[in-house]
Design a protein around this motif. Structure first.
Motif, PDB file in Angstrom:
ATOM      1  N   GLY A  72      28.286  40.466 -78.860  1.00 27.51           N
ATOM      2  CA  GLY A  72      27.080  40.187 -78.094  1.00 27.51           C
ATOM      3  C   GLY A  72      26.247  41.389 -77.724  1.00 27.51           C
ATOM      4  N   LEU A  73      26.805  42.591 -77.815  1.00 24.45           N
ATOM      5  CA  LEU A  73      25.997  43.780 -77.563  1.00 24.45           C
ATOM      6  C   LEU A  73      24.908  43.955 -78.612  1.00 24.45           C
ATOM      7  N   GLY A  74      25.016  43.211 -79.726  1.00 20.60           N
ATOM      8  CA  GLY A  74      23.940  43.227 -80.709  1.00 20.60           C
ATOM      9  C   GLY A  74      22.646  42.652 -80.174  1.00 20.60           C
ATOM     10  N   VAL A  75      22.710  41.956 -79.046  1.00 16.12           N
ATOM     11  CA  VAL A  75      21.504  41.431 -78.407  1.00 16.12           C
ATOM     12  C   VAL A  75      20.606  42.564 -77.921  1.00 16.12           C
ATOM     13  N   VAL A  76      21.187  43.712 -77.588  1.00 17.24           N
ATOM     14  CA  VAL A  76      20.389  44.820 -77.047  1.00 17.24           C
ATOM     15  C   VAL A  76      19.346  45.314 -78.049  1.00 17.24           C
ATOM     16  N   PRO A  77      19.711  45.675 -79.298  1.00 17.19           N
ATOM     17  CA  PRO A  77      18.668  46.061 -80.250  1.00 17.19           C
ATOM     18  C   PRO A  77      17.669  44.935 -80.520  1.00 17.19           C
ATOM     19  N   LEU A  78      18.126  43.684 -80.465  1.00 15.54           N
ATOM     20  CA  LEU A  78      17.204  42.561 -80.640  1.00 15.54           C
ATOM     21  C   LEU A  78      16.176  42.533 -79.509  1.00 15.54           C
ATOM     22  N   LEU A  79      16.620  42.699 -78.272  1.00 20.59           N
ATOM     23  CA  LEU A  79      15.697  42.697 -77.139  1.00 20.59           C
ATOM     24  C   LEU A  79      14.726  43.870 -77.208  1.00 20.59           C
ATOM     25  N   ILE A  80      15.189  45.001 -77.705  1.00 21.44           N
ATOM     26  CA  ILE A  80      14.290  46.151 -77.863  1.00 21.44           C
ATOM     27  C   ILE A  80      13.160  45.811 -78.827  1.00 21.44           C
ATOM     28  N   GLU A  81      13.489  45.171 -79.944  1.00 19.45           N
ATOM     29  CA  GLU A  81      12.461  44.807 -80.914  1.00 19.45           C
ATOM     30  C   GLU A  81      11.518  43.753 -80.351  1.00 19.45           C
ATOM     31  N   VAL A  82      12.053  42.776 -79.643  1.00 18.90           N
ATOM     32  CA  VAL A  82      11.199  41.755 -79.026  1.00 18.90           C
ATOM     33  C   VAL A  82      10.239  42.398 -78.035  1.00 18.90           C
ATOM     34  N   ALA A  83      10.744  43.271 -77.176  1.00 14.86           N
ATOM     35  CA  ALA A  83       9.891  43.935 -76.191  1.00 14.86           C
ATOM     36  C   ALA A  83       8.842  44.815 -76.866  1.00 14.86           C
ATOM     37  N   ALA A  84       9.225  45.492 -77.947  1.00 13.18           N
ATOM     38  CA  ALA A  84       8.286  46.361 -78.659  1.00 13.18           C
ATOM     39  C   ALA A  84       7.169  45.541 -79.305  1.00 13.18           C
ATOM     40  N   GLN A  85       7.516  44.428 -79.929  1.00 13.82           N
ATOM     41  CA  GLN A  85       6.493  43.589 -80.556  1.00 13.82           C
ATOM     42  C   GLN A  85       5.552  42.988 -79.516  1.00 13.82           C
ATOM     43  N   ILE A  86       6.078  42.652 -78.348  1.00 10.67           N
ATOM     44  CA  ILE A  86       5.209  42.179 -77.268  1.00 10.67           C
ATOM     45  C   ILE A  86       4.287  43.292 -76.804  1.00 10.67           C
ATOM     46  N   LEU A  91       3.544  40.065 -80.882  1.00 12.71           N
ATOM     47  CA  LEU A  91       4.262  38.863 -80.471  1.00 12.71           C
ATOM     48  C   LEU A  91       3.760  38.422 -79.106  1.00 12.71           C
ATOM     49  N   ASP A  92       3.394  37.154 -79.013  1.00 16.93           N
ATOM     50  CA  ASP A  92       2.939  36.580 -77.752  1.00 16.93           C
ATOM     51  C   ASP A  92       4.161  36.182 -76.933  1.00 16.93           C
ATOM     52  N   PRO A  93       4.331  36.735 -75.733  1.00 12.51           N
ATOM     53  CA  PRO A  93       5.518  36.389 -74.939  1.00 12.51           C
ATOM     54  C   PRO A  93       5.578  34.913 -74.542  1.00 12.51           C
ATOM     55  N   LEU A  94       4.444  34.217 -74.632  1.00 13.28           N
ATOM     56  CA  LEU A  94       4.407  32.799 -74.293  1.00 13.28           C
ATOM     57  C   LEU A  94       4.412  31.900 -75.525  1.00 13.28           C
ATOM     58  N   GLU A  95       4.608  32.500 -76.697  1.00 11.78           N
ATOM     59  CA  GLU A  95       4.717  31.692 -77.906  1.00 11.78           C
ATOM     60  C   GLU A  95       5.932  30.770 -77.803  1.00 11.78           C
ATOM     61  N   ILE A  96       5.723  29.495 -78.124  1.00  8.74           N
ATOM     62  CA  ILE A  96       6.784  28.506 -78.007  1.00  8.74           C
ATOM     63  C   ILE A  96       7.612  28.468 -79.291  1.00  8.74           C
ATOM     64  N   PRO A 202       7.851  53.846 -72.272  1.00 11.09           N
ATOM     65  CA  PRO A 202       8.289  53.495 -70.912  1.00 11.09           C
ATOM     66  C   PRO A 202       8.182  52.000 -70.624  1.00 11.09           C
ATOM     67  N   ALA A 203       7.128  51.351 -71.127  1.00 10.70           N
ATOM     68  CA  ALA A 203       6.947  49.923 -70.874  1.00 10.70           C
ATOM     69  C   ALA A 203       8.024  49.098 -71.566  1.00 10.70           C
ATOM     70  N   VAL A 204       8.354  49.457 -72.808  1.00 13.66           N
ATOM     71  CA  VAL A 204       9.405  48.735 -73.535  1.00 13.66           C
ATOM     72  C   VAL A 204      10.750  48.949 -72.851  1.00 13.66           C
ATOM     73  N   SER A 205      11.046  50.180 -72.459  1.00 11.38           N
ATOM     74  CA  SER A 205      12.300  50.472 -71.766  1.00 11.38           C
ATOM     75  C   SER A 205      12.411  49.662 -70.478  1.00 11.38           C
ATOM     76  N   ALA A 206      11.303  49.613 -69.725  1.00 13.04           N
ATOM     77  CA  ALA A 206      11.315  48.887 -68.456  1.00 13.04           C
ATOM     78  C   ALA A 206      11.559  47.404 -68.673  1.00 13.04           C
ATOM     79  N   GLN A 207      10.933  46.835 -69.705  1.00 12.78           N
ATOM     80  CA  GLN A 207      11.111  45.416 -69.961  1.00 12.78           C
ATOM     81  C   GLN A 207      12.538  45.093 -70.387  1.00 12.78           C
ATOM     82  N   VAL A 208      13.089  45.900 -71.281  1.00 15.69           N
ATOM     83  CA  VAL A 208      14.470  45.669 -71.724  1.00 15.69           C
ATOM     84  C   VAL A 208      15.437  45.845 -70.554  1.00 15.69           C
ATOM     85  N   GLY A 209      15.220  46.878 -69.742  1.00 16.78           N
ATOM     86  CA  GLY A 209      16.070  47.087 -68.574  1.00 16.78           C
ATOM     87  C   GLY A 209      15.985  45.924 -67.595  1.00 16.78           C
ATOM     88  N   GLU A 210      14.792  45.373 -67.427  1.00 13.13           N
ATOM     89  CA  GLU A 210      14.609  44.225 -66.532  1.00 13.13           C
ATOM     90  C   GLU A 210      15.390  43.015 -67.037  1.00 13.13           C
TER      91      GLU A 210
END
Length: 300
Positions: A72-86, A91-96, A202-210
């Motif tokens: 499950g730690l593989g979720v971390v690089p995934l979240l980094i990419e999601v945050a970066a694309q946002i 990537l629209d964070p509200l995309e359904i 910094p914004a991507v780091s903050a979002q992933v950390g959140e």
């Protein structure tokens, strides 16, 4: 020094586990060393890294260069990419995203139990980070692409961390043998970089950390913190604890950052063991709790 046998999860035997304790602050880590030595003696594959959060100095290490399955730690690089694309408008964070867009998976998570057939990207990221939701992670991975995640990891300088596949109930001969691989050294460094705002931006780091700060699995290293697993973003005692865990048969992994009034550390511990009985699991879990107790002593 102990020579480990062959553990579960594809861990290779024959490597010498010799943890090193740095003299920084003269912390003993005796409990951790005893627990890890017992695990290694029993044939488990153990990899550990603890670094001072401010200067990056080594506090404790043992076979931290080994590349091991981290689930499950593989979720971390995934979240980094999601945050970066946002962050970069890809990537629209509200995309359904509809749940039926990916194969059903009955592993950990809550989305499979919800009535909502579709959720926005941002909510899926919360589920993946907080509840290790396999369906949410798979949906995000299908949306951003595994190639993009791998490319991002290369861009930020990770050489031993890889997301190989999504989560599956059963792994066939044509599937990747593991969800993700990494080393304790890179995981500890990655979490330090996230907390210190050095991952992508910094914004991507903050979002992933959140997102990671919502993690509810405090049963391993986090068991020593006495934090409420369901509400620990703002602790009145001045503690910061951000982590992610990985679990599978014969595999336990935990990486994160723990900070308190006297300092902070980034850490990672990966254990691959023969999952033959509940006693084997309890012995592995005890090592994580011992590390947590020593880390609490370090930062408080």
């Amino acid at each position: 020094t102990r020579r480990g046998g062959r553990g579960a999860g594809g861990a290779g035997g024959g490597d010498t586990f010799a943890p090193r304790r740095a003299s920084l602050r003269q912390r003993s880590f005796i409990g951790t060393l005893k627990a890890l030595d017992a695990l290694s003696t029993s044939g488990a594959q153990v990899s550990v890294r603890v670094s001072d959060l401010d200067g990056g100095d080594e506090v404790l290490s043992g076979d931290d260069h080994l590349t091991l399955p981290v689930v499950g730690l593989g979720v971390v690089p995934l979240l980094i990419e999601v945050a970066a694309q946002i962050e970069f408008g890809q990537l629209d964070p509200l995309e359904i995203i509809e749940r039926r867009s990916v194969d059903e998976v009955a592993l950990a998570g809550v989305w499979q139990h919800l009535a909502a057939p579709a959720l926005p990207v941002r909510d899926l990221a919360v589920l993946a980070a907080a509840a290790s939701d396999a369906a949410a992670a798979n949906a995000l991975l299908a949306r951003v692409g595994i190639g993009a995640v791998r490319s991002r990891m290369e861009d930020i300088g990770l050489e031993k961390t890889a997301l190989l596949d999504g989560f599956r109930d059963v792994r066939g001969p044509d599937d990747a043998p593991q969800v993700a691989l990494s080393s304790a050294r890179e995981l500890a460094g990655l979490f330090a970089a996230i907390v210190n705002a050095r991952v992508v931006s910094p914004a991507v780091s903050a979002q992933v950390g959140e997102w990671l700060n919502l993690n509810q699995d405090l049963a391993l290293v986090g068991a020593a913190t006495a934090l409420d697993p369901f509400a620990h973003e703002d602790d009145r005692y001045g503690m910061l604890f951000v982590n992610k865990t990985g679990r599978a048969d014969g595999i336990r992994a935990d990486a994160g950052v723990l900070a308190g009034p006297r300092g902070g550390v980034s850490y990672a511990l990966v254990v691959c063991f023969d999952d033959l009985s509940i006693a084997h699991r309890l012995r592995a879990h005890e090592a994580f709790r011992a590390l947590g107790a020593d880390l609490m002593e370090y930062v408080f």
